[in-house]
Scaffold this motif. Structure first.
Motif, PDB file in Angstrom:
ATOM      1  N   LEU A 143       0.846  -1.657  -0.329  1.00  0.00           N
ATOM      2  CA  LEU A 143      -0.043  -0.340  -0.135  1.00  0.00           C
ATOM      3  C   LEU A 143       0.868   1.691  -0.158  1.00  0.00           C
ATOM      4  CD1 LEU A 143      -3.117  -1.310   2.773  1.00  0.00           C
ATOM      5  CD2 LEU A 143      -3.022  -0.824   0.272  1.00  0.00           C
ATOM      6  N   ASN A 144       0.010   2.617  -0.639  1.00  0.00           N
ATOM      7  CA  ASN A 144       0.775   3.563  -0.803  1.00  0.00           C
ATOM      8  C   ASN A 144       0.391   4.165   0.583  1.00  0.00           C
ATOM      9  OD1 ASN A 144       1.990   3.372  -3.052  1.00  0.00           O
ATOM     10  ND2 ASN A 144      -0.655   4.385  -3.740  1.00  0.00           N
ATOM     11  N   PRO A 145       1.328   5.173   1.424  1.00  0.00           N
ATOM     12  CA  PRO A 145       0.951   5.841   2.801  1.00  0.00           C
ATOM     13  C   PRO A 145      -0.781   6.504   2.049  1.00  0.00           C
ATOM     14  CG  PRO A 145       3.261   6.227   1.203  1.00  0.00           C
ATOM     15  CD  PRO A 145       2.536   5.320   0.827  1.00  0.00           C
ATOM     16  N   GLY A 146      -1.474   5.900   3.805  1.00  0.00           N
ATOM     17  CA  GLY A 146      -2.400   6.863   3.737  1.00  0.00           C
ATOM     18  C   GLY A 146      -3.573   5.270   3.254  1.00  0.00           C
ATOM     19  N   GLY A 147      -2.872   4.241   2.833  1.00  0.00           N
ATOM     20  CA  GLY A 147      -4.194   3.237   1.789  1.00  0.00           C
ATOM     21  C   GLY A 147      -4.240   2.537   3.029  1.00  0.00           C
ATOM     22  N   ARG A 148      -5.298   2.091   2.043  1.00  0.00           N
ATOM     23  CA  ARG A 148      -6.911   1.588   2.987  1.00  0.00           C
ATOM     24  C   ARG A 148      -6.250  -0.150   3.149  1.00  0.00           C
ATOM     25  NH1 ARG A 148     -10.434   4.894   5.053  1.00  0.00           N
ATOM     26  NH2 ARG A 148     -11.628   3.423   5.982  1.00  0.00           N
ATOM     27  N   LEU A 149      -6.667  -0.756   3.958  1.00  0.00           N
ATOM     28  CA  LEU A 149      -6.985  -2.129   4.031  1.00  0.00           C
ATOM     29  C   LEU A 149      -8.879  -2.524   4.494  1.00  0.00           C
ATOM     30  CD1 LEU A 149      -6.238  -5.342   3.688  1.00  0.00           C
ATOM     31  CD2 LEU A 149      -5.405  -5.534   5.869  1.00  0.00           C
ATOM     32  N   LEU A 150      -9.329  -3.646   4.037  1.00  0.00           N
ATOM     33  CA  LEU A 150     -10.516  -3.554   3.990  1.00  0.00           C
ATOM     34  C   LEU A 150     -10.577  -5.325   3.798  1.00  0.00           C
ATOM     35  CD1 LEU A 150     -12.521  -1.227   1.515  1.00  0.00           C
ATOM     36  CD2 LEU A 150     -11.852  -0.555   3.858  1.00  0.00           C
ATOM     37  N   PHE A 151     -11.158  -6.319   4.751  1.00  0.00           N
ATOM     38  CA  PHE A 151     -11.649  -7.205   4.994  1.00  0.00           C
ATOM     39  C   PHE A 151     -12.430  -7.660   5.956  1.00  0.00           C
ATOM     40  CE2 PHE A 151      -8.371  -6.939   8.460  1.00  0.00           C
ATOM     41  CZ  PHE A 151      -8.880  -7.966   9.760  1.00  0.00           C
ATOM     42  N   ASP A 152     -13.158  -8.809   5.499  1.00  0.00           N
ATOM     43  CA  ASP A 152     -14.366  -9.321   6.578  1.00  0.00           C
ATOM     44  C   ASP A 152     -13.699 -10.931   6.934  1.00  0.00           C
ATOM     45  OD1 ASP A 152     -16.486 -11.168   4.837  1.00  0.00           O
ATOM     46  OD2 ASP A 152     -15.327  -9.713   3.340  1.00  0.00           O
ATOM     47  N   VAL A 153     -14.415 -11.189   8.010  1.00  0.00           N
ATOM     48  CA  VAL A 153     -14.686 -12.524   8.322  1.00  0.00           C
ATOM     49  C   VAL A 153     -15.392 -13.257   8.714  1.00  0.00           C
ATOM     50  CG1 VAL A 153     -11.618 -12.913   9.207  1.00  0.00           C
ATOM     51  CG2 VAL A 153     -13.038 -11.767  10.388  1.00  0.00           C
ATOM     52  N   HIS A 154     -15.806 -14.294   9.111  1.00  0.00           N
ATOM     53  CA  HIS A 154     -16.111 -14.735  10.034  1.00  0.00           C
ATOM     54  C   HIS A 154     -16.229 -14.917  11.462  1.00  0.00           C
ATOM     55  CE1 HIS A 154     -17.745 -17.141   6.102  1.00  0.00           C
ATOM     56  NE2 HIS A 154     -17.351 -18.198   5.944  1.00  0.00           N
ATOM     57  N   SER A 155     -17.412 -14.551  12.014  1.00  0.00           N
ATOM     58  CA  SER A 155     -17.413 -14.771  13.596  1.00  0.00           C
ATOM     59  C   SER A 155     -17.463 -15.752  14.490  1.00  0.00           C
ATOM     60  CB  SER A 155     -18.393 -13.624  14.394  1.00  0.00           C
ATOM     61  OG  SER A 155     -19.660 -14.362  13.657  1.00  0.00           O
ATOM     62  N   PRO A 156     -16.230 -15.521  15.270  1.00  0.00           N
ATOM     63  CA  PRO A 156     -16.771 -16.860  16.326  1.00  0.00           C
ATOM     64  C   PRO A 156     -18.275 -17.510  16.553  1.00  0.00           C
ATOM     65  CG  PRO A 156     -14.968 -15.072  17.141  1.00  0.00           C
ATOM     66  CD  PRO A 156     -15.608 -14.321  16.309  1.00  0.00           C
ATOM     67  N   TYR A 157     -18.599 -17.030  16.456  1.00  0.00           N
ATOM     68  CA  TYR A 157     -19.986 -17.197  16.815  1.00  0.00           C
ATOM     69  C   TYR A 157     -20.504 -18.367  15.759  1.00  0.00           C
ATOM     70  CZ  TYR A 157     -25.291 -16.716  16.785  1.00  0.00           C
ATOM     71  OH  TYR A 157     -27.167 -17.744  17.087  1.00  0.00           O
ATOM     72  N   ILE A 179      -2.235  -4.090  14.560  1.00  0.00           N
ATOM     73  CA  ILE A 179      -1.271  -2.992  15.288  1.00  0.00           C
ATOM     74  C   ILE A 179       0.161  -3.375  14.710  1.00  0.00           C
ATOM     75  CG2 ILE A 179      -1.065  -2.016  17.335  1.00  0.00           C
ATOM     76  CD1 ILE A 179      -3.997  -1.635  17.777  1.00  0.00           C
ATOM     77  N   GLU A 180       0.532  -4.564  15.105  1.00  0.00           N
ATOM     78  CA  GLU A 180       1.298  -4.523  14.944  1.00  0.00           C
ATOM     79  C   GLU A 180       2.603  -5.248  13.590  1.00  0.00           C
ATOM     80  OE1 GLU A 180       1.096  -8.791  16.112  1.00  0.00           O
ATOM     81  OE2 GLU A 180       1.599  -8.261  18.661  1.00  0.00           O
ATOM     82  N   ALA A 181       1.608  -5.160  12.629  1.00  0.00           N
ATOM     83  CA  ALA A 181       1.700  -5.157  11.138  1.00  0.00           C
ATOM     84  C   ALA A 181       1.931  -3.485  10.429  1.00  0.00           C
ATOM     85  CB  ALA A 181       0.992  -5.783  10.086  1.00  0.00           C
ATOM     86  N   GLY A 182       1.809  -2.287  11.138  1.00  0.00           N
ATOM     87  CA  GLY A 182       1.765  -1.335  10.730  1.00  0.00           C
ATOM     88  C   GLY A 182       0.149  -0.252  11.091  1.00  0.00           C
ATOM     89  N   PHE A 183      -0.116  -0.739  10.881  1.00  0.00           N
ATOM     90  CA  PHE A 183      -1.645  -0.122  10.761  1.00  0.00           C
ATOM     91  C   PHE A 183      -2.524   0.508  11.587  1.00  0.00           C
ATOM     92  CE2 PHE A 183      -1.555  -3.792   6.742  1.00  0.00           C
ATOM     93  CZ  PHE A 183      -2.185  -2.962   6.682  1.00  0.00           C
ATOM     94  N   ASP A 184      -2.781   1.626  11.435  1.00  0.00           N
ATOM     95  CA  ASP A 184      -3.998   1.916  12.060  1.00  0.00           C
ATOM     96  C   ASP A 184      -5.584   1.306  11.795  1.00  0.00           C
ATOM     97  OD1 ASP A 184      -2.226   4.136  13.406  1.00  0.00           O
ATOM     98  OD2 ASP A 184      -3.014   5.683  11.983  1.00  0.00           O
ATOM     99  N   VAL A 185      -5.764   0.932  12.669  1.00  0.00           N
ATOM    100  CA  VAL A 185      -7.695   0.567  12.784  1.00  0.00           C
ATOM    101  C   VAL A 185      -8.315   1.302  12.883  1.00  0.00           C
ATOM    102  CG1 VAL A 185      -9.250  -1.023  13.739  1.00  0.00           C
ATOM    103  CG2 VAL A 185      -6.356  -1.850  14.129  1.00  0.00           C
ATOM    104  N   CYS A 186      -9.454   1.768  11.853  1.00  0.00           N
ATOM    105  CA  CYS A 186     -10.246   3.007  11.137  1.00  0.00           C
ATOM    106  C   CYS A 186     -11.372   1.800  12.332  1.00  0.00           C
ATOM    107  CB  CYS A 186     -10.304   3.230   9.891  1.00  0.00           C
ATOM    108  SG  CYS A 186      -9.070   3.235   9.081  1.00  0.00           S
ATOM    109  N   SER A 187     -11.773   1.042  11.685  1.00  0.00           N
ATOM    110  CA  SER A 187     -13.469   0.946  11.966  1.00  0.00           C
ATOM    111  C   SER A 187     -13.492  -0.852  12.212  1.00  0.00           C
ATOM    112  CB  SER A 187     -14.540   0.965  11.361  1.00  0.00           C
ATOM    113  OG  SER A 187     -14.909   0.328   9.639  1.00  0.00           O
ATOM    114  N   VAL A 188     -14.221  -1.796  13.021  1.00  0.00           N
ATOM    115  CA  VAL A 188     -14.338  -3.151  13.151  1.00  0.00           C
ATOM    116  C   VAL A 188     -15.876  -2.883  13.517  1.00  0.00           C
ATOM    117  CG1 VAL A 188     -14.263  -5.228  14.763  1.00  0.00           C
ATOM    118  CG2 VAL A 188     -12.770  -3.236  13.883  1.00  0.00           C
ATOM    119  N   THR A 189     -17.313  -3.924  12.466  1.00  0.00           N
ATOM    120  CA  THR A 189     -18.385  -3.078  12.375  1.00  0.00           C
ATOM    121  C   THR A 189     -18.927  -5.210  11.843  1.00  0.00           C
ATOM    122  OG1 THR A 189     -18.369  -2.517  10.247  1.00  0.00           O
ATOM    123  CG2 THR A 189     -18.498  -0.803  11.464  1.00  0.00           C
TER     124      THR A 189
END
Length: 247
Positions: A132-146, A216-226
């Motif tokens: 990613l470029n600086p300021g670039g975004r990562l978007l992903f979705d996963v199954h929940s534990p439930y 966070i360990e990879a260097g990202f700032d987390v914007c949202s978790v929904t």
């Protein structure tokens, strides 16, 4: 999951994924990007390219990666038939390399759940960060534990379509929050007879806190978790969790 795992799946994948809300995924990414025109997007785990095509039609310059050559062959044919530009590479996401200069990276439709080791998830995030470029975004979705511990274990699941039928058995995996799937496909041949194919799939999820820590360990700032397209934080019975992070 190895590169052969989708060999039977590839030919019928789009039929079995008809209920996926591709339009909502495209809208989610478009809203994160704003004006898509000219932005470079990396579609990780792109499969047969249905969602990749949506991104291309939005105006993104798209690159798709997937570990299945069969899936990518379908994706390339799709783009050629539509007259769209796109580049495709056969790579596992935890080992992807040679990618840089992207404005967005997307790992959609629980593709990340096929990465079943937390160190490999960490490698995925580091690879995406580097792409990613600086300021670039990562978007992903996963199954929940439930979903992994409750809903997936309500099987077997079945489908009887005109061209393909399947019986899908699910079992708890050896690792926490993992599910093993044994799938018997019955694919209709041109002569009206059916060809049987067997598939094995392993998916695993992690708690939202684990994904947050690895981001966070990879260097990202987390914007949202929904969760579940609501825009609200995950609840105990949420089924699908969406993450947005920024480099």
């Amino acid at each position: 999951m190895n590169g052969e795992s989708y060999r039977a799946f590839a030919s019928v994948y789009d039929l079995l994924m008809e209920d996926i809300p591709y339009g909502r995924y495209a809208e989610w990414v478009r809203n994160a990007a704003g004006d898509a025109s000219g932005l470079k997007l990396l579609d990780i785990g792109c499969g047969t390219g249905v969602l990749t095509e949506c991104f291309a039609r939005e105006g993104f310059r798209v690159t798709g990666i997937d570990l299945s050559g069969d899936m990518l062959a379908v994706a390339k044919e799709r783009f050629e038939a539509a007259g769209l530009d796109g580049a495709f590479f056969e790579q596992p996401m935890q080992e992807m390399e040679g990618h840089s200069g992207y404005d967005l990276a997307v790992i959609a439709i629980d593709s990340l759940n096929y990465v079943t080791d937390d160190e490999e998830v960490s490698a995925v995030f580091r690879n995406v960060y580097d792409a990613l470029n600086p300021g670039g975004r990562l978007l992903f979705d996963v199954h929940s534990p439930y979903k992994m511990t409750e809903l997936f274990l309500d099987g077997p699941f079945t489908a009887d379509l005109e061209e393909v039928s399947y019986i899908w058995h699910t079992y708890p995996g050896e690792e926490p929050l993992s599910v093993e799937s044994e799938i018997s496909f019955f694919i209709r041949r041109p002569d009206g007879l059916y060809m049987r194919q067997e598939e094995f799939h392993l998916q695993r999820t992690f708690t939202p806190d684990t994904y947050l820590r690895l981001l966070i360990e990879a260097g990202f700032d987390v914007c949202s978790v929904t969760a579940d397209w609501t825009g609200n934080p995950p609840a105990e019975n949420s089924e699908r969790i969406f993450f947005s992070a920024e480099k």
